[in-house]
Design a protein around this motif. Structure first.
Motif, PDB file in Angstrom:
ATOM      1  N   GLN A  46       0.786  -1.298   0.048  1.00 18.86           N
ATOM      2  CA  GLN A  46       0.031   0.012   0.121  1.00 18.86           C
ATOM      3  C   GLN A  46       0.762   1.269   0.066  1.00 18.86           C
ATOM      4  O   GLN A  46       1.925   1.327   0.348  1.00 18.86           O
ATOM      5  CB  GLN A  46      -0.923  -0.105   1.127  1.00 18.86           C
ATOM      6  CG  GLN A  46      -0.261  -0.247   2.646  1.00 18.86           C
ATOM      7  CD  GLN A  46      -1.358  -0.074   3.712  1.00 18.86           C
ATOM      8  OE1 GLN A  46      -1.778   1.017   4.184  1.00 18.86           O
ATOM      9  NE2 GLN A  46      -1.590  -1.485   4.042  1.00 18.86           N
ATOM     10  N   GLN A  59      -3.664   3.970  -1.241  1.00 17.75           N
ATOM     11  CA  GLN A  59      -4.009   3.419  -2.132  1.00 17.75           C
ATOM     12  C   GLN A  59      -3.376   1.963  -2.031  1.00 17.75           C
ATOM     13  O   GLN A  59      -2.333   1.829  -1.473  1.00 17.75           O
ATOM     14  CB  GLN A  59      -3.128   3.931  -3.522  1.00 17.75           C
ATOM     15  CG  GLN A  59      -3.736   5.412  -3.632  1.00 17.75           C
ATOM     16  CD  GLN A  59      -2.938   6.150  -4.788  1.00 17.75           C
ATOM     17  OE1 GLN A  59      -3.197   5.617  -5.967  1.00 17.75           O
ATOM     18  NE2 GLN A  59      -2.119   6.992  -4.314  1.00 17.75           N
ATOM     19  N   TYR A  60      -3.863   0.754  -2.629  1.00 22.22           N
ATOM     20  CA  TYR A  60      -3.553  -0.338  -2.399  1.00 22.22           C
ATOM     21  C   TYR A  60      -3.101  -1.163  -3.879  1.00 22.22           C
ATOM     22  O   TYR A  60      -3.431  -0.624  -4.730  1.00 22.22           O
ATOM     23  CB  TYR A  60      -4.810  -1.231  -1.738  1.00 22.22           C
ATOM     24  CG  TYR A  60      -5.186  -0.952  -0.407  1.00 22.22           C
ATOM     25  CD1 TYR A  60      -4.507  -1.282   0.668  1.00 22.22           C
ATOM     26  CD2 TYR A  60      -6.378  -0.119  -0.123  1.00 22.22           C
ATOM     27  CE1 TYR A  60      -4.822  -0.688   2.013  1.00 22.22           C
ATOM     28  CE2 TYR A  60      -6.625   0.352   1.051  1.00 22.22           C
ATOM     29  CZ  TYR A  60      -5.886   0.148   1.988  1.00 22.22           C
ATOM     30  OH  TYR A  60      -6.352   0.570   3.312  1.00 22.22           O
ATOM     31  N   ASP A  61      -2.560  -2.258  -3.566  1.00 20.56           N
ATOM     32  CA  ASP A  61      -2.209  -3.029  -4.923  1.00 20.56           C
ATOM     33  C   ASP A  61      -3.429  -3.250  -5.522  1.00 20.56           C
ATOM     34  O   ASP A  61      -4.325  -4.335  -4.885  1.00 20.56           O
ATOM     35  CB  ASP A  61      -1.213  -4.128  -4.393  1.00 20.56           C
ATOM     36  CG  ASP A  61      -1.098  -5.093  -5.526  1.00 20.56           C
ATOM     37  OD1 ASP A  61      -1.206  -4.626  -6.755  1.00 20.56           O
ATOM     38  OD2 ASP A  61      -0.293  -6.222  -5.344  1.00 20.56           O
ATOM     39  N   ASP A  62      -3.591  -2.823  -6.612  1.00 22.58           N
ATOM     40  CA  ASP A  62      -4.896  -3.142  -7.485  1.00 22.58           C
ATOM     41  C   ASP A  62      -5.050  -4.557  -8.002  1.00 22.58           C
ATOM     42  O   ASP A  62      -6.075  -4.957  -8.429  1.00 22.58           O
ATOM     43  CB  ASP A  62      -4.973  -2.101  -8.598  1.00 22.58           C
ATOM     44  CG  ASP A  62      -3.955  -2.064  -9.509  1.00 22.58           C
ATOM     45  OD1 ASP A  62      -2.958  -2.901  -9.592  1.00 22.58           O
ATOM     46  OD2 ASP A  62      -4.150  -1.319 -10.438  1.00 22.58           O
ATOM     47  N   GLU A  63      -3.919  -5.230  -8.117  1.00 21.89           N
ATOM     48  CA  GLU A  63      -3.967  -6.665  -8.520  1.00 21.89           C
ATOM     49  C   GLU A  63      -4.038  -7.648  -7.175  1.00 21.89           C
ATOM     50  O   GLU A  63      -3.940  -8.891  -7.460  1.00 21.89           O
ATOM     51  CB  GLU A  63      -2.884  -7.165  -9.271  1.00 21.89           C
ATOM     52  CG  GLU A  63      -2.794  -6.221 -10.530  1.00 21.89           C
ATOM     53  CD  GLU A  63      -1.487  -6.867 -11.573  1.00 21.89           C
ATOM     54  OE1 GLU A  63      -0.638  -7.438 -10.956  1.00 21.89           O
ATOM     55  OE2 GLU A  63      -1.579  -6.219 -12.523  1.00 21.89           O
ATOM     56  N   HIS A  64      -4.378  -7.379  -5.924  1.00 20.47           N
ATOM     57  CA  HIS A  64      -4.311  -8.002  -4.707  1.00 20.47           C
ATOM     58  C   HIS A  64      -5.548  -8.958  -4.702  1.00 20.47           C
ATOM     59  O   HIS A  64      -6.709  -8.561  -5.322  1.00 20.47           O
ATOM     60  CB  HIS A  64      -4.709  -7.036  -3.648  1.00 20.47           C
ATOM     61  CG  HIS A  64      -4.880  -7.985  -2.355  1.00 20.47           C
ATOM     62  ND1 HIS A  64      -3.925  -9.037  -1.656  1.00 20.47           N
ATOM     63  CD2 HIS A  64      -6.090  -8.042  -1.319  1.00 20.47           C
ATOM     64  CE1 HIS A  64      -4.399  -9.421  -0.690  1.00 20.47           C
ATOM     65  NE2 HIS A  64      -5.626  -8.935  -0.399  1.00 20.47           N
TER      66      HIS A  64
END
Length: 70
Positions: A46, A59-64
């Motif tokens: 993040q 903002q977080y890893d969008d592929e999690h």
């Protein structure tokens, strides 16, 4: 999963994290960290903004992919 992408720095190719450049409010003071996902608890990359007074969401890893540890 955070991607590493090849970029040129100082005439050399290095691997850099595919990370956001700015927070949703446009600040450039993002600090990469790893913490538990707020939904599933799995470790996730993040980028919170460290601009004083910024209220933009982290903002977080969008592929999690969520896995249930809770």
């Amino acid at each position: 999963m955070v991607r590493l992408i090849p970029v040129e720095r100082g005439g050399k190719i290095v691997w850099a994290e595919d990370a956001p450049d700015t927070c949703p409010d446009g600040h450039k003071r993002l600090v990469p960290t790893t913490a538990g996902c707020p939904e599933c608890g799995e470790p996730i990359r993040q980028w919170p903004c460290r601009e004083p007074g910024c209220t933009a969401p982290v903002q977080y890893d969008d592929e999690h992919v969520h896995h249930s540890r809770k």
